[in-house]
Design an enzyme around this catalytic site. Sequence first.
Site, PDB file in Angstrom:
ATOM      1  N   HIS A  48       0.822  -1.215   0.000  1.00 49.22           N
ATOM      2  CA  HIS A  48       0.000   0.000   0.000  1.00 49.22           C
ATOM      3  C   HIS A  48       0.858   1.268   0.000  1.00 49.22           C
ATOM      4  O   HIS A  48       0.451   2.289  -0.554  1.00 49.22           O
ATOM      5  CB  HIS A  48      -0.979  -0.035   1.184  1.00 49.22           C
ATOM      6  CG  HIS A  48      -1.941  -1.191   1.078  1.00 49.22           C
ATOM      7  ND1 HIS A  48      -2.431  -1.873   2.161  1.00 49.22           N
ATOM      8  CD2 HIS A  48      -2.477  -1.798  -0.013  1.00 49.22           C
ATOM      9  CE1 HIS A  48      -3.236  -2.839   1.745  1.00 49.22           C
ATOM     10  NE2 HIS A  48      -3.272  -2.814   0.438  1.00 49.22           N
ATOM     11  N   HIS A  96      -8.043  -7.690  -7.583  1.00 51.90           N
ATOM     12  CA  HIS A  96      -8.197  -8.648  -6.465  1.00 51.90           C
ATOM     13  C   HIS A  96      -8.456  -7.778  -5.244  1.00 51.90           C
ATOM     14  O   HIS A  96      -7.591  -7.567  -4.406  1.00 51.90           O
ATOM     15  CB  HIS A  96      -6.934  -9.490  -6.240  1.00 51.90           C
ATOM     16  CG  HIS A  96      -6.539 -10.320  -7.423  1.00 51.90           C
ATOM     17  ND1 HIS A  96      -5.747  -9.833  -8.428  1.00 51.90           N
ATOM     18  CD2 HIS A  96      -6.815 -11.607  -7.750  1.00 51.90           C
ATOM     19  CE1 HIS A  96      -5.568 -10.796  -9.336  1.00 51.90           C
ATOM     20  NE2 HIS A  96      -6.197 -11.880  -8.943  1.00 51.90           N
ATOM     21  N   SER A 102      -6.545  -2.159  -0.295  1.00 49.77           N
ATOM     22  CA  SER A 102      -6.137  -1.388  -1.479  1.00 49.77           C
ATOM     23  C   SER A 102      -7.278  -0.546  -2.060  1.00 49.77           C
ATOM     24  O   SER A 102      -7.022   0.586  -2.519  1.00 49.77           O
ATOM     25  CB  SER A 102      -5.531  -2.314  -2.543  1.00 49.77           C
ATOM     26  OG  SER A 102      -6.371  -3.419  -2.788  1.00 49.77           O
ATOM     27  N   GLU A 148     -13.600  -8.536  -7.794  1.00 49.23           N
ATOM     28  CA  GLU A 148     -13.421  -9.505  -6.704  1.00 49.23           C
ATOM     29  C   GLU A 148     -14.318 -10.697  -7.027  1.00 49.23           C
ATOM     30  O   GLU A 148     -15.400 -10.537  -7.576  1.00 49.23           O
ATOM     31  CB  GLU A 148     -13.795  -8.837  -5.356  1.00 49.23           C
ATOM     32  CG  GLU A 148     -13.869  -9.733  -4.155  1.00 49.23           C
ATOM     33  CD  GLU A 148     -12.599 -10.507  -3.841  1.00 49.23           C
ATOM     34  OE1 GLU A 148     -11.525  -9.919  -3.670  1.00 49.23           O
ATOM     35  OE2 GLU A 148     -12.702 -11.761  -3.768  1.00 49.23           O
ATOM     36  N   ASP A 155     -13.799 -12.953 -12.437  1.00 47.42           N
ATOM     37  CA  ASP A 155     -12.393 -13.349 -12.362  1.00 47.42           C
ATOM     38  C   ASP A 155     -11.529 -12.149 -12.809  1.00 47.42           C
ATOM     39  O   ASP A 155     -11.858 -11.463 -13.787  1.00 47.42           O
ATOM     40  CB  ASP A 155     -12.141 -14.544 -13.280  1.00 47.42           C
ATOM     41  CG  ASP A 155     -10.660 -14.812 -13.443  1.00 47.42           C
ATOM     42  OD1 ASP A 155     -10.032 -15.270 -12.480  1.00 47.42           O
ATOM     43  OD2 ASP A 155     -10.103 -14.493 -14.524  1.00 47.42           O
ATOM     44  N   ASP A 202      -3.133  -8.498  -7.364  1.00 47.38           N
ATOM     45  CA  ASP A 202      -2.744  -8.876  -5.996  1.00 47.38           C
ATOM     46  C   ASP A 202      -3.419 -10.203  -5.617  1.00 47.38           C
ATOM     47  O   ASP A 202      -4.256 -10.255  -4.710  1.00 47.38           O
ATOM     48  CB  ASP A 202      -3.191  -7.741  -5.045  1.00 47.38           C
ATOM     49  CG  ASP A 202      -2.773  -7.994  -3.609  1.00 47.38           C
ATOM     50  OD1 ASP A 202      -1.851  -8.796  -3.377  1.00 47.38           O
ATOM     51  OD2 ASP A 202      -3.382  -7.379  -2.715  1.00 47.38           O
TER      52      ASP A 202
END
Length: 278
Positions: free
Chosen positions: A18, A41, A98, A116, A141, A162
């Site tokens: 971060h 992600h 994030s 997500e 995805d 991520d």
Amino acid sequence: MNYRHAYHAGNFADVVKHAVLTLILGHLRRKDAPFAVFDVHAGVGRYDLEGEAAGKTLEYVEGVRRFLAEPPPPELSDYVAALRAVNPGSDWRFYPGSPRVARHLLRPQDRLVLVELHPDDVRALRREFAGDAQVAIHQRDAYEALKGLLPPPERRGLVLIDPPFEVKDEFTRAAHGLRQALKRWPTGVYAVWYPIKDRPPVAAFHEVLKGLEAKEVLVAELLVFADDVPARLNGCGLAILNPPWQLDEALRQILPELHRRLRRRGGAVRVEWLVQPA
Ligand code: SAM
């Protein structure tokens, strides 16, 4: 999908990721033209460090709590402001994921796209950003989403990759996803977070990165232990494709300070070009 980021929120790897995220976005903010951030992600965006999951591992104690134990370095004022934004009181109970860190650095002309896969996390994200017109949320995805979403009309921005690294071929999937994404948006900035346990998988990933169609590839790594115990998370890295100008210098300045605060037994810092600027 067993991975739950709530067990790891605020650990040393989150601090590194971060902090670097804020440096990249700080560079993008230097021009008025709008930018888009794709956080593919995303997790849930905000974590309660007094919750059950964080309390089980206490990873944040060796991460954000150590970072905050001394006055924060001025170079990371944006990161500290993002921490403060979810903790308006006097304590540090919440940790921004994030999406919250990125949201903190958007200007009115910028956009944040969150992707997500886990249904519980998607629900949490929808609650967290309800009514926020600058944030879009997709349950998809990560790599499929990039195929559909790139390039953005803004033509400037960042893709943060991520993944949880709970499957063995995650490095291969990330590299494949990057290759596809670069075809659609060659000038985007891409940041991929990766774990460092032992060296061989990381070295193999670096070799693949060198062969991608990116003009420049920078890696920044921070190890809190020596990388000689493969069962342990010894450190983490970020591979940054098409990094903003002088990000390498900013990282060379700040990572040693982060290492001093976060190291456990030895470890090291590394900032290196895999593909050099021409
Ligand atoms: N980026 C978050 C942060 O820094 O606060 C943490 C993300 S966590 C390391 C990885 C996330 O990816 C988890 O929330 C997991 O549910 C999600 N995930 C796993 N596989 C995915 C996939 N194929 N596509 C999108 N998200 C996925």
